[in-house]
Design an enzyme around this catalytic site. Sequence first.
Site, short mmCIF file in Angstrom:
data_model
loop_
_atom_site.label_atom_id
_atom_site.label_comp_id
_atom_site.label_asym_id
_atom_site.label_seq_id
_atom_site.Cartn_x
_atom_site.Cartn_y
_atom_site.Cartn_z
N TYR A 54 23.24 45.44 35.81
CA TYR A 54 24.53 46.21 36.33
C TYR A 54 24.07 47.38 36.95
O TYR A 54 24.87 47.72 38.07
CB TYR A 54 25.30 46.75 34.91
N GLN A 87 40.13 41.02 37.69
CA GLN A 87 38.84 40.48 36.51
C GLN A 87 37.54 41.22 37.30
O GLN A 87 36.55 41.17 36.64
CB GLN A 87 38.78 39.11 36.58
N ASP A 90 34.46 45.84 40.36
CA ASP A 90 34.14 46.83 41.25
C ASP A 90 35.54 47.42 41.51
O ASP A 90 36.55 47.33 41.16
CB ASP A 90 33.78 45.94 42.69
N HIS A 105 38.17 43.28 32.87
CA HIS A 105 37.06 43.15 32.37
C HIS A 105 35.99 44.22 32.34
O HIS A 105 34.83 44.15 32.55
CB HIS A 105 35.97 41.96 33.05
N THR A 179 40.05 33.32 42.11
CA THR A 179 39.90 33.21 40.80
C THR A 179 39.68 31.97 40.50
O THR A 179 40.65 31.22 40.87
CB THR A 179 40.46 34.03 39.94
#
Length: 234
Positions: A54, A87, A90, A105, A179
Site C-alpha cells: 500500500y 470501490q 484512490d 473499500h 467495475t
Amino acid sequence: MKKRIVVLTGAGVSAESGFATFRDTGGLWEQYDVQEVASHDGWLRNPGLVLDFYNARRAQLKDAKPNAAHLAIAGLEKDYDVDVITQNVDNLHERAGSTRVLHLHGELTKVRPEWGLYDKTFQEDEVIDIGYSEVKLGDLAPNGKQLRPHIVFFGESVPAIEKAIDMVSRADILLIVGTSLQVYPAAGLYRYAPPGAPIYIIDPADVPVYDKRITHIRAVATKGMEEFIATLQA
Ligand code: APR
C-alpha cells in the site's frame, strides 16, 4: 428538485489515470498474490509486506491526476444531485471535484490502529489521514497499536454497505463505471435501484450481470462519459 444520480465506480474509472485495474490482463492480481497483500490473513501473516504494497500504491497516487471521466462525473453535480459510491481507494473523485464520495473499500491516504485477529469495525475518530506518506512496522497509533491501511481487506466486512444500499435505493438514475462486478457486496448494489430507474454501465468489456434496465455503453470511461452525458441531454 434535481434528479438523483448515483455513480458506482471501480478500478476502470482510474485506468486512464495510469492505474492498473485488478482483473484485466496485466492487472494487480496478476502481479501480486491478493491473499498475501490484500487479505486479513495476509495482514496477520506478514504485515510488513502489506504495508509495502500500500505504500507503493500511495506513492503512485501522489503524482496521479484525475482523468476526464472523474471530471465528467464531478461535473454532473451542476444539474443533478450526485452521490459517488466507489470501490476505489484512490482520491481521484475528490480531486476531480466530486463533493459526496462514499468509499466502500476504504481510502489509500488513511490509516487506523490494527485490532489483530478480530479486526472490529473501526471508530471514525481512530482514522488518521497520512496523505501520501509511508507507514512502516513499528508506526503506532495513539493507543499503541500498529497502524494499518484504512482499507477493507478480503475477509473483512464492508461497514459502508448499508449506506450504499440506501443511496442506490433512492436513485433516479444509476451509473456504473469501470467495475467487473465480481466482488460482493458491492457487485450486488445495482439490484437495489428502484424498478423505474435506468441503469447505465460504462465498460469496454462485457457486462457479467443481467437486468432489463441495463444499457451497456461499451467504451472506456472517458469516452463512455461523453456518451452518457449526451444521452442525458437527449
Ligand atoms: N474504462 C472503463 N472501464 C475499464 C477501463 C477503462 N479504461 N479499463 C478496464 N475497465 C474495466 C474492466 O473491463 C473491468 O470490468 O474495469 C473493470 C475493472 O475490474 P476489476 O479490475 O475487477 O476492478 P474492480 O471491479 O474495481 O474490483 C473490485 O476488487 O480487488 C478488489 O477491492 C478491490 O475494489 C476492488 C474490487
